[in-house]
Write an enzyme that holds these catalytic residues in place. Structure first.
Site, PDB file in Angstrom:
ATOM      1  N   ILE A  42       3.199  -1.978   7.953  1.00 60.03           N
ATOM      2  CA  ILE A  42       4.106  -2.184   9.091  1.00 60.03           C
ATOM      3  C   ILE A  42       5.091  -1.022   9.213  1.00 60.03           C
ATOM      4  O   ILE A  42       5.549  -0.691  10.304  1.00 60.03           O
ATOM      5  CB  ILE A  42       4.830  -3.547   8.963  1.00 60.03           C
ATOM      6  CG1 ILE A  42       5.321  -4.030  10.306  1.00 60.03           C
ATOM      7  CG2 ILE A  42       5.947  -3.505   7.934  1.00 60.03           C
ATOM      8  CD1 ILE A  42       5.649  -5.510  10.333  1.00 60.03           C
ATOM      9  N   ASN A  89       2.320   0.510  -6.708  1.00 61.47           N
ATOM     10  CA  ASN A  89       3.574   0.236  -7.401  1.00 61.47           C
ATOM     11  C   ASN A  89       3.413  -1.072  -8.154  1.00 61.47           C
ATOM     12  O   ASN A  89       3.011  -2.074  -7.572  1.00 61.47           O
ATOM     13  CB  ASN A  89       4.718   0.113  -6.387  1.00 61.47           C
ATOM     14  CG  ASN A  89       4.944   1.405  -5.627  1.00 61.47           C
ATOM     15  OD1 ASN A  89       4.847   2.492  -6.181  1.00 61.47           O
ATOM     16  ND2 ASN A  89       5.226   1.304  -4.330  1.00 61.47           N
ATOM     17  N   HIS A 120      -1.592  -4.561  -4.200  1.00 58.00           N
ATOM     18  CA  HIS A 120      -2.088  -3.781  -3.064  1.00 58.00           C
ATOM     19  C   HIS A 120      -2.054  -2.307  -3.409  1.00 58.00           C
ATOM     20  O   HIS A 120      -1.240  -1.866  -4.227  1.00 58.00           O
ATOM     21  CB  HIS A 120      -1.259  -4.051  -1.806  1.00 58.00           C
ATOM     22  CG  HIS A 120       0.201  -3.802  -1.992  1.00 58.00           C
ATOM     23  ND1 HIS A 120       1.042  -4.705  -2.613  1.00 58.00           N
ATOM     24  CD2 HIS A 120       0.974  -2.737  -1.668  1.00 58.00           C
ATOM     25  CE1 HIS A 120       2.261  -4.215  -2.653  1.00 58.00           C
ATOM     26  NE2 HIS A 120       2.253  -3.018  -2.095  1.00 58.00           N
ATOM     27  N   HIS A 142      -1.764   1.504  -1.672  1.00 56.53           N
ATOM     28  CA  HIS A 142      -1.400   2.268  -0.472  1.00 56.53           C
ATOM     29  C   HIS A 142      -2.364   3.437  -0.289  1.00 56.53           C
ATOM     30  O   HIS A 142      -2.660   4.158  -1.253  1.00 56.53           O
ATOM     31  CB  HIS A 142      -0.006   2.895  -0.624  1.00 56.53           C
ATOM     32  CG  HIS A 142       1.125   1.919  -0.710  1.00 56.53           C
ATOM     33  ND1 HIS A 142       1.964   1.679   0.348  1.00 56.53           N
ATOM     34  CD2 HIS A 142       1.560   1.137  -1.731  1.00 56.53           C
ATOM     35  CE1 HIS A 142       2.888   0.792  -0.020  1.00 56.53           C
ATOM     36  NE2 HIS A 142       2.669   0.454  -1.280  1.00 56.53           N
TER      37      HIS A 142
HETATM   38  P1  AMP Z   1       5.287  -1.934  -2.201  1.00 56.39           P
HETATM   39  O1  AMP Z   1       6.688  -1.399  -2.098  1.00 56.39           O
HETATM   40  O2  AMP Z   1       4.346  -1.040  -2.930  1.00 56.39           O
HETATM   41  O3  AMP Z   1       5.280  -3.359  -2.721  1.00 56.39           O
HETATM   42  O4  AMP Z   1       4.743  -1.958  -0.709  1.00 56.39           O
HETATM   43  C1  AMP Z   1       4.886  -3.036   0.149  1.00 56.39           C
HETATM   44  C2  AMP Z   1       4.544  -2.522   1.508  1.00 56.39           C
HETATM   45  O5  AMP Z   1       4.287  -3.632   2.354  1.00 56.39           O
HETATM   46  C3  AMP Z   1       5.669  -1.711   2.171  1.00 56.39           C
HETATM   47  O6  AMP Z   1       5.214  -0.398   2.427  1.00 56.39           O
HETATM   48  C4  AMP Z   1       5.955  -2.499   3.444  1.00 56.39           C
HETATM   49  O7  AMP Z   1       6.214  -1.669   4.555  1.00 56.39           O
HETATM   50  C5  AMP Z   1       4.684  -3.295   3.648  1.00 56.39           C
HETATM   51  N1  AMP Z   1       4.841  -4.518   4.397  1.00 56.39           N
HETATM   52  C6  AMP Z   1       5.800  -5.469   4.239  1.00 56.39           C
HETATM   53  N2  AMP Z   1       5.617  -6.471   5.120  1.00 56.39           N
HETATM   54  C7  AMP Z   1       4.510  -6.166   5.832  1.00 56.39           C
HETATM   55  C8  AMP Z   1       3.809  -6.800   6.907  1.00 56.39           C
HETATM   56  N3  AMP Z   1       4.208  -7.974   7.412  1.00 56.39           N
HETATM   57  N4  AMP Z   1       2.717  -6.175   7.418  1.00 56.39           N
HETATM   58  C9  AMP Z   1       2.315  -4.988   6.916  1.00 56.39           C
HETATM   59  N5  AMP Z   1       2.924  -4.344   5.912  1.00 56.39           N
HETATM   60  C10 AMP Z   1       4.013  -4.912   5.383  1.00 56.39           C
END
Ligand code: AMP
Ligand code: ZN
Length: 134
Positions: A29, A84, A97, A99
């Site tokens: 997002i 992470n 997840h 990236h």
């Molecule tokens: P992390 O910091 O590695 O846990 O990454 C979490 C990621 O999820 C961040 O880059 C957020 O921008 C992304 N994120 C959070 N909420 C959503 C959402 N509803 N849809 C898509 N990505 C999201």
């Protein structure tokens, strides 16, 4: 239920670019760069230390293919594959997840390491000892 589980079961909308019975890939997002994508298992695992091999291998297999497709699609000159694990490491969503962050010239992404003085012999010894115990 975590936010990614809600995305997986359709409670929260997302921009899906890939889906099969075990995993899904969505656009982040908050796009660090154009095409920033997250690949995640449908089954909830908190992080890389918790995930089972089957789901982990499926995610990583798809990460490789999608990294290739995304870099070609947007003509990126490189890509960061990033995970992470744990709050200290910057994890904000506690559902495993990976990236995919395509890289372009002159974008403001900074993934930097500062170098510290550690005794490499000692570190090697400790890790080798742990490996032998496993
Ligand atoms: P992390 O910091 O590695 O846990 O990454 C979490 C990621 O999820 C961040 O880059 C957020 O921008 C992304 N994120 C959070 N909420 C959503 C959402 N509803 N849809 C898509 N990505 C999201
Ligand atoms: Zn979840």
């Amino acid at each position: 239920m975590c936010i990614f589980c809600k995305i997986i079961n359709g409670e929260i909308p997302s921009k899906k670019i890939y889906e099969d019975e075990d995993i899904v890939a969505i656009l982040d997002i908050s796009q660090a760069t154009k095409g920033h994508t997250l690949v995640l298992p449908k089954k909830h695992f908190a992080n890389i230390l918790e995930i089972e091999d089957y789901e982990y291998l499926k995610v990583m297999d798809r990460v490789k293919d999608l990294a290739s497709v995304i870099t070609k699609t947007f003509n990126a000159s490189g890509v960061n594959i990033l995970n992470n694990c744990g709050e200290t490491a910057g994890q904000t969503v506690m559902h495993f997840h990976v990236h995919i962050i395509p890289r372009y010239e002159n974008t403001d992404v900074k993934i930097e390491f500062t170098s510290h003085e550690y005794n490499l012999d000692e570190i090697q010894k400790e890790i080798l000892k742990s490996l032998k115990q496993n």
